[in-house]
Design a protein around this motif. Structure first.
Motif, PDB file in Angstrom:
ATOM      1  N   LEU A 113       0.842  -1.193   0.000  1.00  0.00           N
ATOM      2  CA  LEU A 113       0.000   0.000   0.000  1.00  0.00           C
ATOM      3  C   LEU A 113       0.874   1.239   0.000  1.00  0.00           C
ATOM      4  CD1 LEU A 113      -2.785   1.419   0.307  1.00  0.00           C
ATOM      5  CD2 LEU A 113      -2.492   1.187   2.795  1.00  0.00           C
ATOM      6  N   PHE A 114       0.555   2.174  -0.906  1.00  0.00           N
ATOM      7  CA  PHE A 114       1.309   3.414  -1.023  1.00  0.00           C
ATOM      8  C   PHE A 114       0.423   4.605  -0.679  1.00  0.00           C
ATOM      9  CE2 PHE A 114       3.428   0.274  -3.529  1.00  0.00           C
ATOM     10  CZ  PHE A 114       4.772   0.507  -3.283  1.00  0.00           C
ATOM     11  N   ALA A 115       1.055   5.735  -0.413  1.00  0.00           N
ATOM     12  CA  ALA A 115       0.319   6.912   0.062  1.00  0.00           C
ATOM     13  C   ALA A 115      -0.666   7.440  -0.964  1.00  0.00           C
ATOM     14  CB  ALA A 115       1.304   8.014   0.460  1.00  0.00           C
ATOM     15  N   GLU A 118       2.976   4.807  -8.691  1.00  0.00           N
ATOM     16  CA  GLU A 118       3.598   4.826 -10.019  1.00  0.00           C
ATOM     17  C   GLU A 118       5.123   4.794  -9.913  1.00  0.00           C
ATOM     18  OE1 GLU A 118       2.312   4.450 -12.920  1.00  0.00           O
ATOM     19  OE2 GLU A 118       0.231   4.436 -12.240  1.00  0.00           O
ATOM     20  N   LYS A 119       5.676   5.484  -8.919  1.00  0.00           N
ATOM     21  CA  LYS A 119       7.132   5.429  -8.708  1.00  0.00           C
ATOM     22  C   LYS A 119       7.574   3.993  -8.440  1.00  0.00           C
ATOM     23  CE  LYS A 119       7.615  10.104  -6.770  1.00  0.00           C
ATOM     24  NZ  LYS A 119       7.922  10.859  -5.518  1.00  0.00           N
ATOM     25  N   ALA A 120       6.809   3.303  -7.612  1.00  0.00           N
ATOM     26  CA  ALA A 120       7.128   1.901  -7.312  1.00  0.00           C
ATOM     27  C   ALA A 120       7.013   1.047  -8.569  1.00  0.00           C
ATOM     28  CB  ALA A 120       6.198   1.383  -6.226  1.00  0.00           C
ATOM     29  N   ALA A 121       5.966   1.299  -9.369  1.00  0.00           N
ATOM     30  CA  ALA A 121       5.767   0.533 -10.603  1.00  0.00           C
ATOM     31  C   ALA A 121       6.933   0.740 -11.562  1.00  0.00           C
ATOM     32  CB  ALA A 121       4.453   0.943 -11.263  1.00  0.00           C
ATOM     33  N   ASN A 122       7.454   1.955 -11.613  1.00  0.00           N
ATOM     34  CA  ASN A 122       8.599   2.230 -12.492  1.00  0.00           C
ATOM     35  C   ASN A 122       9.846   1.469 -12.048  1.00  0.00           C
ATOM     36  OD1 ASN A 122       7.143   3.944 -14.158  1.00  0.00           O
ATOM     37  ND2 ASN A 122       7.650   5.766 -12.950  1.00  0.00           N
TER      38      ASN A 122
END
Length: 295
Positions: free
Chosen positions: A49-51, A57-61
Motif C-alpha cells: 500500500l502506497f500513500a 507509479e514510482k514503485a511501478a517504475n
C-alpha cells in the motif's frame, strides 16, 4: 522458494532506498509476524500500500526497470487504485506485487481508512536487509474484515486461509485493543463489516473474543449511517461511491472513468489490432459489466 524470497527482499531494498513510503499488507505481513515460520502462510502475491497514485507509479517504475510486467487496468483519479506487477523466475515460478494506491478499490472503504491514518498505526519488521512497515494488530484485523467484505461480492470471502488469519489476529488482541477496535468501528461505520468477518470465522473456527463484543457490534451496526452490507450487489457499492463523491465534476469524471476508459485500455483488454472495432468492444464491455456488477 528461496529465489522468490530473495527477489522480494531485493524489491523491498530498492523501494526503501528510493525513499518510497509503503505498508506491507495481508498475507506477506501476517506470514512474517503471526505464523511460526513465514513459509507456513501460503501466499501468491505481495500486497503493498502506497500513500497515493504518484508513489504507486514510482514503485511501478522501479519494478518495470527490474523486468516486471504491469497488468492492464483502468487509469484515472477514481479507478485503477490497484494493479499487479509480475515477473517470471528461472525456476518456473513468478513473483507478483499487488500495488495499492488505496486500502480498497471501493471508495466507500478507502475514504474511511486513509493512508496517513494507517501509516500512523504501523510497526516495523525486518525483511532481509530492510525494515518495512506493517499494520498494528488492531488495524490488521480491521483490514482483514474489510478484505472479507470486499470479497463477499465474488463469493470467495470464506476461504479458510483468510478465516484462519482472522483467528490468529483475534488471539493476539488484548482487552484494551478489543475496546479500541470496537470504538474505531463505531466511529467509521465498520461495525457490521467486522461483525460479519468474525461470524464467518466462528462458523468454522474457535475464536477468542470478548463475551460482549458481538452484541456491542450488532448494536452499533443498527445506527451506522451508510453501511454497505453483505447482501448488496457490486453496482450498489459503486452507486454509494458515486453518491458520496463531492461535486458534480467529480461525479461526471468518475462515471467517465468507469464507463469510457481510454482507448489503450480497451485495445489491450481485447487484444485489438484494428481501431475500427473499438466501438463494438466498448459496447461489449458495458454489457459484460452490467452482468458482472448485477451479481
Amino acid at each position: 522458494g528461496m529465489q522468490r524470497a530473495c527477489e522480494i527482499e531485493a524489491v523491498f531494498e530498492l523501494l526503501v532506498s528510493a525513499q518510497i513510503d509503503f505498508i506491507v499488507l495481508k498475507g506477506e505481513a501476517l506470514a512474517r509476524t503471526y505464523y511460526a515460520n513465514a513459509h507456513h502462510r501460503q501466499r501468491s502475491d505481495v500486497d503493498l500500500l502506497f500513500a497515493d497514485k504518484a508513489n504507486a507509479e514510482k514503485a511501478a517504475n522501479i519494478l518495470r526497470a527490474r523486468g516486471y510486467a504491469r497488468s492492464n487496468t483502468l487509469r484515472g483519479e477514481f479507478v485503477g487504485l490497484q494493479f499487479t506487477c509480475s515477473k517470471g523466475l528461472t525456476d518456473n515460478h513468478a513473483v507478483h506485487f499487488d500495488i495499492h494506491a488505496a486500502i480498497s478499490d471501493y471508495l466507500w472503504f478507502a475514504r474511511r481508512l486513509p493512508y496517513f491514518e494507517l501509516r500512523g498505526r504501523t510497526e516495523q519488521v525486518v525483511v532481509g536487509s530492510s525494515r518495512v512497515n506493517i499494520l498494528d494488530p488492531v488495524f490488521l484485523l480491521l483490514h482483514a474484515a474489510v478484505h472479507h467484505a470486499v470479497n463477499r461480492r465474488a463469493n470467495i470471502h470464506d476461504r479458510l486461509i483468510w478465516l484462519y488469519d482472522i483467528k490468529l489476529l483475534c488471539e493476539s488482541l488484548s482487552e484494551e485493543q478489543w475496546r479500541e477496535l470496537r470504538l474505531i468501528c463505531k466511529e467509521k461505520d465498520l461495525s457490521q463489516t467486522l461483525l460479519e468477518a468474525l461470524c464467518s470465522a466462528r462458523m468454522v473456527l474457535t475464536l477468542q473474543t470478548p463475551a460482549e463484543l458481538l452484541g456491542q457490534l450488532q448494536f452499533s451496526a443498527l445506527t451506522e449511517r451508510a453501511f454497505i452490507d453483505g447482501s448488496e450487489k457490486r453496482w450498489q457499492i459503486y452507486a454509494a461511491d458515486f453518491l458520496q463523491n463531492p461535486g458534480l465534476g467529480n461525479k461526471l469524471l468518475q462515471l467517465k472513468e468507469h464507463i469510457f476508459p481510454d482507448r489503450e485500455y480497451i485495445a489491450a483488454k481485447y487484444q485489438l489490432d484494428e481501431p475500427r472495432w473499438l466501438s463494438y468492444y466498448y459496447l461489449k464491455r458495458l454489457w459484460q459489466g452490467a452482468i458482472k456488477y448485477s451479481r
